[in-house]
Design a protein around this motif. Structure first.
Motif, PDB file in Angstrom:
ATOM      1  N   PHE A 118       0.677  -1.276  -0.214  1.00  0.00           N
ATOM      2  CA  PHE A 118       0.055  -0.037   0.045  1.00  0.00           C
ATOM      3  C   PHE A 118       0.879   1.319  -0.083  1.00  0.00           C
ATOM      4  O   PHE A 118       0.189   2.447   0.471  1.00  0.00           O
ATOM      5  CB  PHE A 118      -0.736   0.108   1.398  1.00  0.00           C
ATOM      6  N   ARG A 119       1.975   1.162  -0.376  1.00  0.00           N
ATOM      7  CA  ARG A 119       2.891   2.312  -0.221  1.00  0.00           C
ATOM      8  C   ARG A 119       2.852   3.730  -1.060  1.00  0.00           C
ATOM      9  O   ARG A 119       2.813   4.530  -0.866  1.00  0.00           O
ATOM     10  CB  ARG A 119       4.508   1.969  -0.538  1.00  0.00           C
ATOM     11  N   ARG A 120       1.918   3.166  -2.217  1.00  0.00           N
ATOM     12  CA  ARG A 120       1.688   4.329  -3.160  1.00  0.00           C
ATOM     13  C   ARG A 120       0.395   5.239  -2.628  1.00  0.00           C
ATOM     14  O   ARG A 120       0.076   6.063  -3.300  1.00  0.00           O
ATOM     15  CB  ARG A 120       1.266   3.650  -4.639  1.00  0.00           C
ATOM     16  N   THR A 121      -0.346   4.459  -1.702  1.00  0.00           N
ATOM     17  CA  THR A 121      -1.628   5.292  -1.075  1.00  0.00           C
ATOM     18  C   THR A 121      -0.993   6.327   0.018  1.00  0.00           C
ATOM     19  O   THR A 121      -1.572   6.855   0.654  1.00  0.00           O
ATOM     20  CB  THR A 121      -2.593   4.280  -0.276  1.00  0.00           C
ATOM     21  N   TYR A 122       0.285   6.288   0.141  1.00  0.00           N
ATOM     22  CA  TYR A 122       0.950   7.326   1.327  1.00  0.00           C
ATOM     23  C   TYR A 122       1.771   8.170   0.644  1.00  0.00           C
ATOM     24  O   TYR A 122       2.636   7.892  -0.279  1.00  0.00           O
ATOM     25  CB  TYR A 122       1.723   6.340   2.453  1.00  0.00           C
ATOM     26  N   THR A 123       1.842   9.381   1.374  1.00  0.00           N
ATOM     27  CA  THR A 123       2.986  10.254   0.874  1.00  0.00           C
ATOM     28  C   THR A 123       4.441  10.069   1.288  1.00  0.00           C
ATOM     29  O   THR A 123       5.285  10.367   0.504  1.00  0.00           O
ATOM     30  CB  THR A 123       2.752  11.675   1.482  1.00  0.00           C
ATOM     31  N   LEU A 124       4.627   9.246   2.043  1.00  0.00           N
ATOM     32  CA  LEU A 124       5.760   8.703   2.503  1.00  0.00           C
ATOM     33  C   LEU A 124       5.745   7.219   3.423  1.00  0.00           C
ATOM     34  O   LEU A 124       4.695   7.413   4.412  1.00  0.00           O
ATOM     35  CB  LEU A 124       6.630   9.703   3.486  1.00  0.00           C
ATOM     36  N   VAL A 125       6.457   6.256   3.316  1.00  0.00           N
ATOM     37  CA  VAL A 125       6.357   5.253   4.291  1.00  0.00           C
ATOM     38  C   VAL A 125       7.905   5.085   4.781  1.00  0.00           C
ATOM     39  O   VAL A 125       8.793   5.057   4.125  1.00  0.00           O
ATOM     40  CB  VAL A 125       6.464   3.909   3.545  1.00  0.00           C
ATOM     41  N   TRP A 126       7.993   5.252   6.338  1.00  0.00           N
ATOM     42  CA  TRP A 126       9.190   5.239   6.912  1.00  0.00           C
ATOM     43  C   TRP A 126       9.387   4.141   8.028  1.00  0.00           C
ATOM     44  O   TRP A 126       8.411   3.999   8.777  1.00  0.00           O
ATOM     45  CB  TRP A 126       9.246   6.549   7.769  1.00  0.00           C
ATOM     46  N   TRP A 127      10.412   3.428   7.813  1.00  0.00           N
ATOM     47  CA  TRP A 127      10.460   2.261   8.801  1.00  0.00           C
ATOM     48  C   TRP A 127      11.434   2.695   9.881  1.00  0.00           C
ATOM     49  O   TRP A 127      12.372   3.214   9.883  1.00  0.00           O
ATOM     50  CB  TRP A 127      11.257   1.041   8.128  1.00  0.00           C
ATOM     51  N   ILE A 128      10.920   2.478  11.107  1.00  0.00           N
ATOM     52  CA  ILE A 128      11.573   2.680  12.432  1.00  0.00           C
ATOM     53  C   ILE A 128      12.121   1.767  13.431  1.00  0.00           C
ATOM     54  O   ILE A 128      11.124   0.926  13.598  1.00  0.00           O
ATOM     55  CB  ILE A 128      10.699   3.670  13.201  1.00  0.00           C
TER      56      ILE A 128
END
Length: 813
Positions: A118-128
């Motif tokens: 679903f990464r294209r549905t978000y402005t940014l995907v950040w793994w912490i």
């Protein structure tokens, strides 16, 4: 050894700086080792608002196997929780499997699949990396580096993390994945601060989420998905398994407990070596004596990895040696530079790491300058049989690596911070029967000293404990170095506010010093002084004063009247007299000590400045503001000039001067100064440092005196809760906070809330100070007033009213 001196103004003087937030423009709250506010410059704020993330921006790690099977229902449920409800979701292991499963259950794999899907549905995907608060801050800081390198390259970790939070607040529609959360409370700040996106967390912890996020329990793979995963990994995605291979895979998957990590490791070995499913199962069967249904997942993984390690050793023997050593360090961010001594050159090191990576035994950091080892890999490796030297495989190598790194003189803060988790990991993973080492004890002490100077005593305790255990085993229980370690551990407990453990340890150390070194040995006198100081810190003046008096008499006799340690004892005894209300003895003793320190040490020596501040505090306690205020002002001016404006002793002096202004009725100057001191204390020492708590308490009292009851109560409630948790129920700062909160409740017309606090304060004061001490009389009077007010509110009359004593202003630190 430490030689603790009673601090100026009636409370401990803080030592050791914490992280400092500097700049201007806007303040952003972050968490880490204590919540704090970081000030960002205007230019950085503008970039945080204007910079947009490029399409598909993110930092997702690659899947360990590149294969994801099953979990379709869980993936759909996760999407519904996030997209439909718009709130955070958490994947976790249910029940007792969390103990054995660790990361192997597939939590991170599911979160990663969701993020990729679903990464294209978000402005940014950040793994912490969310294993701890500091790791979260570091991961957020990396976001600033990705989006705003022109500013982030010169900024500190906390400034970059604050910038990332500000960017996320201005740019909605993102996904943050908090991987491997150890304490759900670590996320509370971020969920409250960042409402305009989705939070997804993975954790081994099944409890503590009810007030934070919706949850979904993740169990083992079902049998069909497990067979599908094993066949895909072992045979290759293009190969269609035969009926016999499917049957063999089902049997092997059952033996492996359907644990995803075990299936992935087995598949990697089978694919690399070409071993058949049936043969691999036969190899396991030779060492297994438990039916498939009762297999312990951890033991099963151990058997798999034994064969995997054999294959790695054939390919690169150095790789196994390296992996065995990493088992004893922290699992994440093990620097390649730390491992370099294993190999003669970078090429050889790269080949060894490559062999481990090929079998999924390690992963690389984003910049490939560090490696990560799965916690379950470490657990299994640590349980290998010890060799003839008594060390399990890799343990002695790991100790030598850390000893070498520390002895190399890593004084750079960045290097220390990278090394610290591994020093602590080494200490915490010490096998119960592993040989001890004086060199390893020295290593732990060096790291503990760094933490001490940073004001991070809670972390230093673990290293002080490990150093003491090592020295007890190597040198014996009563060796002078062992006694020093025991004293240092007690000091760490005391500095962190844990007096219940500090005092018994100090008592045991003193008894051993007397027995081994004699009653008048300088180390014995130091130990006696430290114990008296701990009694003083806990408010137990009945035991502190006689011990201080005995120590002073012995130091005068053994060391002389003007020895620095004798002057320290004299100062400490004066502080104890002042704390007990005996100003007739405290003030002359302070005056004599100050004159001697000026003559022997000089007018601006730190000990002289402390004594001058203490004398001013005694004048303040006596109500002699004409002498107290000028002396406070001189002491503060000298501390600012000699120590700097942000030194903890300087902050103490500023706090004390503000309290003098407070007592003189100059509330405007007092409040302004206390607000400045509090901001500095929070930035430099941290939000829950004892100095920060004491300053917050004094500021609340000033608000109360100025008539701002609402602000005073809010601040005092916070202080009391923090003081009880950090310092303990009977610490002087806790006691003062309790009394001041009771005053605030009473001033606001709520005597029913004040009475329980005053009753607790009265019982404690009677026990420690005596029935006729001025503080006891004051509290008794306030309690009678509160009961009388409550009785009037209920339409009745109080039966008695104790004669009032002089109300006590807030105490200084």
């Amino acid at each position: 050894m430490t030689n603790s001196a009673a601090p100026g103004g009636g409370g401990p003087q803080a030592t050791g700086p914490r992280s400092v937030a500097v700049g201007g423009g806007i303040g952003v709250a972050i968490t880490g080792d204590g919540a704090q506010v970081v000030m960002l410059p205007a230019e950085a704020v503008r970039w945080a608002k204007d910079i947009e993330a490029p399409p598909g921006a993110g930092n997702l790690p690659g899947s360990a196997s590149g294969v994801f099977v099953g979990r379709q229902d869980e993936l759909a449920e996760l999407r519904q929780l996030l997209a439909d409800e718009g709130e955070a979701a958490v994947t976790q292991v249910s029940g007792a499997r969390a103990i054995h499963g660790l990361g192997g259950i597939g939590k991170s794999a599911l979160a990663l699949r969701y993020a990729h899907s679903f990464r294209r549905t978000y402005t940014l995907v950040w793994w912490i990396n969310a294993a701890g608060t500091e790791q979260i801050v570091t991961s957020l800081a990396a976001l600033a580096t990705r989006l705003c390198p022109q500013w982030a390259a010169a900024a500190g970790v906390q400034e970059r993390a604050a910038w990332a939070i500000l960017w996320l607040q201005w740019h909605p529609g993102w996904l943050l994945v908090f991987d491997n959360v150890d304490d759900p409370a670590d996320l509370r700040h971020y969920l409250g601060t960042l409402p305009d996106g989705h939070h997804l967390a993975t954790s081994r912890t099944a409890t503590g989420w009810h007030s934070i996020a919706s949850t979904m329990s993740l169990g083992l793979l079902d049998a069909e998905a497990a067979v599908d995963l094993l066949c895909t990994l072992a045979l290759g995605p293009e190969h269609t398994p035969t009926p016999q291979q499917l049957q063999d895979a089902a049997a092997l998957a059952a033996d492996l407990g359907h644990l995803p990590l075990a299936l992935e490791q087995a598949g990697a070995y089978l694919f690399e070596t070409g071993t058949s499913l049936a043969t691999y199962r036969d190899m396991l069967g030779k060492v297994m004596d438990t039916a498939a249904g009762g297999i312990d997942p951890e033991r099963t993984i151990a058997r798999i990895w034994r064969h995997t390690l054999t294959a790695i050793e054939r390919r690169n023997p150095q790789a196994v040696t390296l992996l065995d050593a990493t088992a004893w360090l922290a699992p994440d961010d093990i620097p390649r530079t730390l491992l370099a001594p294993f190999c003669p050159d970078p090429l050889t090191l790269g080949q060894a790491l490559g062999a481990l990576y090929a079998y999924n035994m390690i992963t690389y950091s984003a910049d490939r300058q560090a490696i990560n080892v799965h916690r379950l890999v470490q657990t299994v490796l640590r349980h290998q049989p010890a060799g003839s030297d008594g060390y399990p495989p890799g343990r002695q190598d790991a100790e030598h690596l850390i000893q070498r790194a520390v002895s190399a003189g890593n004084t750079d803060t960045l290097e220390w911070e990278r090394l610290l988790p591994h020093v602590i990991g080494l200490a915490e993973s010490t096998p119960s029967h592993s040989p001890a080492s004086a060199e390893t004890a020295d290593t732990y002490d060096a790291a503990a000293q760094y933490l001490h100077h940073q004001g991070r005593e809670a972390h230093a305790i673990r290293l002080r404990t490990a150093a003491l255990i090592q020295r007890e085993q190597v040198l014996g229980d009563t060796h002078p170095s062992t006694l020093t370690s025991r004293n240092n551990l007690a000091s760490a407990y005391e500095s962190s506010g844990d007096l219940k453990r500090a005092i018994p340890l100090y008592e045991a150390t003193l008894a051993q010093h007397v027995e081994i070194l004699g009653d008048t040995h300088p180390d014995t006198l130091t130990s006696r002084n430290n114990l008296a100081y701990a009694y003083w810190s806990s408010g137990d003046l009945k035991r502190a004063i006689p011990l201080y008096e005995a120590t002073l008499a012995q130091r005068e006799e053994i060391l002389g009247d003007t020895h620095p340690s004798t002057l320290t004892s004299r100062n400490n005894l004066a502080s104890a007299y002042r704390a007990s209300g005996d100003l007739k003895r405290a003030i002359p003793l302070y005056e004599a000590t100050l004159a001697q320190r000026e003559e022997i040490l000089g007018d601006t020596h730190p000990d002289t400045l402390t004594c001058r501040n203490n004398l001013a505090s005694a004048y303040w306690s006596a109500g002699d503001l004409k002498r107290a205020i000028p002396l406070f002002e001189v002491a503060l001016e000298q501390r600012e000039r000699v120590l700097g404006t942000s030194h903890p002793d300087t902050m103490t002096g500023r706090n004390n001067l503000a309290s003098a202004y407070f007592k003189a009725g100059d509330l405007e100057r007092a409040i302004e100064m206390l607000e400045t001191v509090l901001t500095q204390a929070e930035q430099i020492l941290g939000d829950i440092h004892p100095h920060s708590l004491a300053t917050r308490n004094n500021l609340a009292s000033a608000y109360l005196m100025a008539g701002d009851v609402e602000r005073a109560i809010e601040l005092l409630e916070t202080v009391l809760t923090q003081a009880e948790q950090i310092l303990g129920d009977t610490h002087p700062t806790t006691v003062t906070s309790r009394r001041n909160l009771a005053d605030a409740y009473q001033d606001s017309g709520a005597p029913a809330r004040a009475i329980p606090l005053l009753e607790t304060a009265l019982a404690r004061s009677q026990h420690v100070l005596g029935d006729m001490h001025p503080d006891t009389l004051t509290i008794r009077n306030k309690l009678a007033q509160a009961r009388q007010l409550l009785a009037r509110q209920h339409g009745s009359t109080a039966t008695s009213l104790t004669v009032a004593a002089t109300p006590q202003p807030p105490t200084t630190d």
